[in-house]
Design a protein around this motif. Structure first.
Motif, mmCIF file in Angstrom:
data_model
loop_
_atom_site.group_PDB
_atom_site.id
_atom_site.type_symbol
_atom_site.label_atom_id
_atom_site.label_comp_id
_atom_site.label_asym_id
_atom_site.label_seq_id
_atom_site.Cartn_x
_atom_site.Cartn_y
_atom_site.Cartn_z
ATOM 1 N N PRO A 267 -25.262 -7.635 -0.780
ATOM 2 C CA PRO A 267 -24.351 -6.604 -1.301
ATOM 3 C C PRO A 267 -22.963 -6.655 -0.665
ATOM 4 C CG PRO A 267 -25.875 -5.643 0.281
ATOM 5 C CD PRO A 267 -26.288 -7.071 0.114
ATOM 6 N N LEU A 268 -22.116 -7.536 -1.170
ATOM 7 C CA LEU A 268 -20.736 -7.600 -0.680
ATOM 8 C C LEU A 268 -19.917 -6.502 -1.354
ATOM 9 C CD1 LEU A 268 -19.993 -11.449 -0.747
ATOM 10 C CD2 LEU A 268 -20.377 -10.020 1.260
ATOM 11 N N PRO A 269 -19.231 -5.651 -0.599
ATOM 12 C CA PRO A 269 -18.419 -4.601 -1.224
ATOM 13 C C PRO A 269 -17.170 -5.203 -1.866
ATOM 14 C CG PRO A 269 -18.042 -4.640 1.137
ATOM 15 C CD PRO A 269 -19.132 -5.639 0.874
ATOM 16 N N ALA A 270 -16.628 -4.476 -2.830
ATOM 17 C CA ALA A 270 -15.367 -4.902 -3.431
ATOM 18 C C ALA A 270 -14.263 -4.882 -2.383
ATOM 19 C CB ALA A 270 -15.010 -3.979 -4.598
ATOM 20 N N MET A 271 -13.347 -5.810 -2.497
ATOM 21 C CA MET A 271 -12.217 -5.837 -1.584
ATOM 22 C C MET A 271 -11.106 -4.943 -2.125
ATOM 23 S SD MET A 271 -9.530 -8.886 -0.750
ATOM 24 C CE MET A 271 -8.831 -8.610 -2.369
ATOM 25 N N GLU A 272 -10.588 -4.072 -1.291
ATOM 26 C CA GLU A 272 -9.430 -3.255 -1.652
ATOM 27 C C GLU A 272 -8.179 -3.970 -1.158
ATOM 28 O OE1 GLU A 272 -9.760 0.690 -0.100
ATOM 29 O OE2 GLU A 272 -10.967 1.353 -1.801
ATOM 30 N N GLN A 273 -7.389 -4.435 -2.089
ATOM 31 C CA GLN A 273 -6.141 -5.102 -1.713
ATOM 32 C C GLN A 273 -5.080 -4.041 -1.474
ATOM 33 O OE1 GLN A 273 -5.694 -7.938 -0.573
ATOM 34 N NE2 GLN A 273 -4.618 -9.350 -1.917
ATOM 35 N N GLY A 274 -4.460 -4.090 -0.301
ATOM 36 C CA GLY A 274 -3.499 -3.065 0.078
ATOM 37 C C GLY A 274 -2.064 -3.529 0.007
ATOM 38 N N LEU A 275 -1.172 -2.572 -0.049
ATOM 39 C CA LEU A 275 0.267 -2.807 -0.065
ATOM 40 C C LEU A 275 0.861 -2.015 1.098
ATOM 41 C CD1 LEU A 275 2.950 -3.688 -1.454
ATOM 42 C CD2 LEU A 275 2.732 -1.636 -2.886
ATOM 43 N N GLN A 276 1.610 -2.683 1.979
ATOM 44 C CA GLN A 276 2.159 -2.003 3.160
ATOM 45 C C GLN A 276 3.629 -2.337 3.340
ATOM 46 O OE1 GLN A 276 0.297 -2.677 7.164
ATOM 47 N NE2 GLN A 276 0.395 -0.454 7.261
ATOM 48 N N TRP A 277 4.379 -1.354 3.825
ATOM 49 C CA TRP A 277 5.802 -1.523 4.093
ATOM 50 C C TRP A 277 6.147 -0.815 5.397
ATOM 51 C CZ3 TRP A 277 3.454 1.494 0.539
ATOM 52 C CH2 TRP A 277 3.680 2.873 0.601
ATOM 53 N N HIS A 278 7.330 -1.093 5.928
ATOM 54 C CA HIS A 278 7.760 -0.508 7.195
ATOM 55 C C HIS A 278 8.062 0.975 7.003
ATOM 56 C CE1 HIS A 278 9.824 0.057 11.008
ATOM 57 N NE2 HIS A 278 9.521 -1.187 11.352
ATOM 58 N N LYS A 279 7.673 1.784 7.971
ATOM 59 C CA LYS A 279 7.852 3.237 7.871
ATOM 60 C C LYS A 279 9.315 3.640 7.734
ATOM 61 C CE LYS A 279 7.521 3.566 12.923
ATOM 62 N NZ LYS A 279 6.689 4.059 14.047
ATOM 63 N N TYR A 280 10.232 2.811 8.265
ATOM 64 C CA TYR A 280 11.649 3.152 8.142
ATOM 65 C C TYR A 280 12.201 2.853 6.754
ATOM 66 C CZ TYR A 280 11.499 3.237 13.269
ATOM 67 O OH TYR A 280 11.181 3.517 14.582
ATOM 68 N N ARG A 281 11.427 2.174 5.911
ATOM 69 C CA ARG A 281 11.942 1.755 4.609
ATOM 70 C C ARG A 281 11.264 2.471 3.445
ATOM 71 N NH1 ARG A 281 13.039 -4.719 5.719
ATOM 72 N NH2 ARG A 281 15.000 -4.367 6.805
ATOM 73 N N THR A 282 10.624 3.587 3.751
ATOM 74 C CA THR A 282 9.964 4.340 2.688
ATOM 75 C C THR A 282 10.965 4.822 1.648
ATOM 76 O OG1 THR A 282 8.150 5.032 4.144
ATOM 77 C CG2 THR A 282 8.581 6.400 2.203
#
Length: 310
Positions: A267-282
């Protein structure tokens, strides 16, 4: 401009010198002559009362004081860039900006084409630079060398904003004419088989799926390691090896390779692909536009996936 007797322009020079550990390379980065860069280093040494960079054999190495300064200096420069250098509005059809995004070869194959199609439809004139993911991509985010990271959510930094981009399942790939393509593909055969696996470049860690396989107490017999995901399926052709890969990638390669897909017998779980950016550039208007475009691309990819026979 000076602050506490320090010419703040020297911080840019210090960042380049500590990044490259070379006067010549730093000079190229700064568009200065080597002599001017050497002079900047001399002034920095005088201000901090430290050598900062010392010659060790054929290369220069940062001193302990320099190592302590580098992250703080980079943080200051990223703050300045995000607060001052970024335009207050973003017009995709008029921009000459370069977006630097760290992605895996898997993401570049299955997801990025949808992003490019949407950017083209908006007549976007900005340039995209996709950079290979190596160990600790968060450091590139911290240093301002990357605008965005697209990585599994289990690997994102806790220090910066992130959000889910899309989900993907895993499948096992075998040679269509091999023994593993015939009969039931159960856990016993999976464990007994030899495997083709991806090992992240410059890292001693595991890929997303490898870490979950280990959690089940399974030690795979590794026949081949590769630095990219896209090569895993071709490497099983002509063998009785098995590769556990992202389902979207396997389906994309299925028409062009003599391979068969088998459901993982664990039972391999689905992979959640994430998106991340620098906190100063929100609040960066360009990145806000790009993040929206990325989510639209993920929706377009999901819609296209619904039309593909599984």
């Amino acid at each position: 401009m000076r602050f506490n007797r320090l010419d703040l322009n020297l911080l840019v020079a210090l960042d380049a010198l500590l990044t490259d550990c070379s006067i010549t390379k730093a000079a190229d980065r700064l568009n200065l002559s080597p002599s001017a860069t050497s002079n900047a280093l001399a002034r920095l040494r005088e201000y901090f009362d430290d050598d900062l960079l010392v010659q060790v054999g054929r290369r220069m190495e940062p001193t302990p004081r320099a190592l302590g300064l580098h992250e703080a200096v980079r943080d200051v420069l990223v703050r300045v860039d995000s607060a001052i250098a970024i335009p207050p509005a973003f017009e995709p059809a008029k921009s000459d900006r370069v977006f630097r995004i760290f992605v895996s070869d898997y993401t570049q194959m299955v997801f990025v084409p949808h992003l490019m199609a949407l950017a083209h439809a908006e007549r976007c004139s900005a340039r995209f630079e996709f950079l290979p993911q190596v160990s600790h991509p968060q450091r590139s985010l911290e240093r301002g060398e990357a605008d965005l990271l697209i990585i599994p959510r289990g690997f994102v930094s806790p220090d910066h904003p992130e959000e889910k981009l899309y989900l993907d399942d895993f499948t096992c790939v075998v040679w269509r004419h091999g023994a593993l393509a015939r009969g039931e593909f159960n856990l016993e055969r999976y464990v007994a088989a030899r495997h083709v696996v991806m090992r992240p470049p410059g890292s001693f860690g595991d890929s997303f799926e490898a870490s979950f396989v280990k959690r089940h107490g399974i030690e795979r017999q590794v026949a081949v390691t590769s630095y990219g995901f896209a090569s895993l399926a071709p490497l099983v052709v002509g063998t009785d090896f098995v590769a556990t890969v992202h389902k979207r990638l396997a389906l994309k390669l299925l028409p062009s390779l003599p391979i068969a897909l088998r459901a993982p017998p664990l039972p391999l779980p689905a992979m959640e692909q994430g998106l991340q950016w620098h906190k100063y550039r929100t609040q960066d208007p360009g990145l806000a536009w790009l993040r929206q475009l990325l989510h639209r691309a993920a929706a377009a990819m999901d819609a296209a996936m619904d039309t593909v026979p599984h």
